[in-house]
Design a protein around this motif. Structure first.
Motif, short mmCIF file in Angstrom:
data_model
loop_
_atom_site.label_atom_id
_atom_site.label_comp_id
_atom_site.label_asym_id
_atom_site.label_seq_id
_atom_site.Cartn_x
_atom_site.Cartn_y
_atom_site.Cartn_z
N SER A 8 0.80 -1.23 0.00
CA SER A 8 0.00 0.00 0.00
C SER A 8 0.83 1.27 0.00
O SER A 8 0.33 2.35 -0.33
CB SER A 8 -0.93 0.02 1.22
OG SER A 8 -0.17 -0.05 2.42
N ALA A 9 2.12 1.18 0.36
CA ALA A 9 2.98 2.37 0.38
C ALA A 9 3.67 2.59 -0.96
O ALA A 9 4.36 3.59 -1.14
CB ALA A 9 4.03 2.25 1.49
N SER A 14 -0.48 3.30 -3.31
CA SER A 14 -1.00 4.54 -2.71
C SER A 14 -2.17 5.10 -3.51
O SER A 14 -3.12 5.65 -2.95
CB SER A 14 0.13 5.59 -2.62
OG SER A 14 0.68 5.87 -3.90
N TYR A 15 -2.12 4.94 -4.83
CA TYR A 15 -3.25 5.37 -5.67
C TYR A 15 -4.47 4.49 -5.44
O TYR A 15 -5.61 4.97 -5.40
CB TYR A 15 -2.86 5.31 -7.15
CG TYR A 15 -2.03 6.48 -7.64
CD1 TYR A 15 -2.63 7.68 -8.00
CD2 TYR A 15 -0.66 6.37 -7.77
CE1 TYR A 15 -1.88 8.75 -8.46
CE2 TYR A 15 0.12 7.43 -8.23
CZ TYR A 15 -0.50 8.62 -8.57
OH TYR A 15 0.27 9.67 -9.03
N LYS A 18 -6.33 5.36 -2.17
CA LYS A 18 -7.17 6.56 -2.32
C LYS A 18 -8.41 6.25 -3.14
O LYS A 18 -9.51 6.72 -2.83
CB LYS A 18 -6.35 7.68 -2.97
CG LYS A 18 -5.22 8.20 -2.09
CD LYS A 18 -4.39 9.24 -2.83
CE LYS A 18 -3.22 9.72 -1.96
NZ LYS A 18 -2.36 10.69 -2.69
N LYS A 35 4.61 4.86 5.73
CA LYS A 35 4.46 6.01 4.85
C LYS A 35 3.42 6.93 5.45
O LYS A 35 2.37 6.48 5.93
CB LYS A 35 4.03 5.56 3.44
CG LYS A 35 4.14 6.65 2.40
CD LYS A 35 3.95 6.11 1.01
CE LYS A 35 4.13 7.21 -0.03
NZ LYS A 35 3.97 6.70 -1.42
N ILE A 37 0.64 8.63 5.30
CA ILE A 37 -0.60 8.84 4.57
C ILE A 37 -1.73 8.98 5.59
O ILE A 37 -2.04 8.05 6.32
CB ILE A 37 -0.91 7.66 3.63
CG1 ILE A 37 0.24 7.43 2.66
CG2 ILE A 37 -2.20 7.91 2.85
CD1 ILE A 37 0.04 6.22 1.77
N GLN A 44 -3.17 1.71 8.60
CA GLN A 44 -1.87 1.29 8.11
C GLN A 44 -1.22 0.30 9.08
O GLN A 44 -1.21 0.52 10.28
CB GLN A 44 -0.94 2.50 7.94
CG GLN A 44 -1.40 3.49 6.90
CD GLN A 44 -0.38 4.59 6.68
OE1 GLN A 44 0.62 4.38 5.98
NE2 GLN A 44 -0.61 5.74 7.26
#
Length: 269
Positions: A8-9, A14-15, A18, A35, A37, A44
């Motif tokens: 996920s990082a 990451s996209y 979201k 990360k 976020i 996380q």
């Protein structure tokens, strides 16, 4: 739904996180690194997928409806250990641990594979290796094979197909080559949409409709002040060079990269 996203990082991960949250889902993001976020709906978790016990505990502790498995070693740049064993550990063994947890809890998994080979040193680890284990272990799955992914800002995976050294030195083999590529927006959309689809244990190729034409791209790069020098290499010369390098080094990252430049992958779907 509660969606577990491994890797996920990463750039794609990451996209995806979201995109899932924008659709109203809750995300459990798993990675080996932290990360920063801050998103409502994201939990996380730092976790090493090589630990079966940690994965089992995660599935026992969290309600997980579906899994999107992105975590993998896909590049050699910045990687200290580029051996075949290192790639196998992350891309096959760790994936197998996750698949076993999914099977135990009857959780559908979307495995993001690749149309390319991913372990380039001391032999090749092909997509069929991980995909084969997924099919053997999991009851409910889909496999999406991604072409090289790029964003408007990050084009590392596609620039190496026409740049020797960015941003000044480009190259053309013959009249140019055409490659399958994938914009990150389409990649993310395909994964977010999967969450609401029926899981049918099928494989799909995810790619842009148009091929990347290296000659056309280099012309565009020159117009913007880059690609100041273009090395034009006759195709016959590269073919001869490939076979000479293969005789010396055998199967290696050197011969494999030249092979990809000469014979770009094509997919039927």
């Amino acid at each position: 739904m509660n969606i577990l996203v491994t890797g996920s990082a990463g750039m794609i991960g990451s996209y995806v996180v979201k995109g899932l949250i924008e659709k109203g889902h809750k995300v459990i993001g798993v990675d080996r690194i932290a990360k920063d976020i801050k998103l409502d709906g994201l939990t996380q978790i730092i976790l090493d997928l090589s630990s079966k016990e940690a994965i089992i505990q995660l599935f026992d502790d969290k309600k997980i409806d579906r899994v999107i498995h992105l975590a993998a070693l896909a590049h050699t740049k910045g990687v200290a250990d580029t051996s075949w064993e290192a790639f196998k550990k992350v891309n096959v063994d760790c994936a197998e641990n996750l698949f076993e947890a999914c099977a135990k809890h009857n959780v559908p998994v979307l495995f993001i594979s690749t149309v390319d080979a991913i372990g380039m040193v001391k032999g090749l680890i092909t997509p069929e290796t991980e995909e084969g284990r997924l099919k053997e272990i999991c009851k409910f799955y889909n496999i999406y094979r991604f072409s090289p992914v790029y964003t408007e800002d990050v084009k590392r995976d596609i620039e190496k197909r026409y740049y020797l050294k960015y941003p000044d030195w480009a190259y053309l083999i013959g009249g140019g080559q055409q490659f399958e590529v994938l914009n990150v927006r389409k990649a993310v959309s395909s994964m977010v949409d999967w969450v609401d689809k029926k899981v049918d244990n099928t494989i799909h190729i995810i790619k842009d409709e148009e091929l990347l034409d290296s000659a056309k791209v280099i012309a565009e790069e020159k117009a913007e002040g880059r690609a100041k020098h273009v090395l034009r290499i006759p195709r016959w010369l590269v073919v001869c060079g490939y076979y000479c390098i293969k005789m010396v080094f055998g199967k290696s990252n050197k011969t494999y990269l030249v092979f990809k430049a000469l014979w770009p992958f094509r997919t039927a779907e």
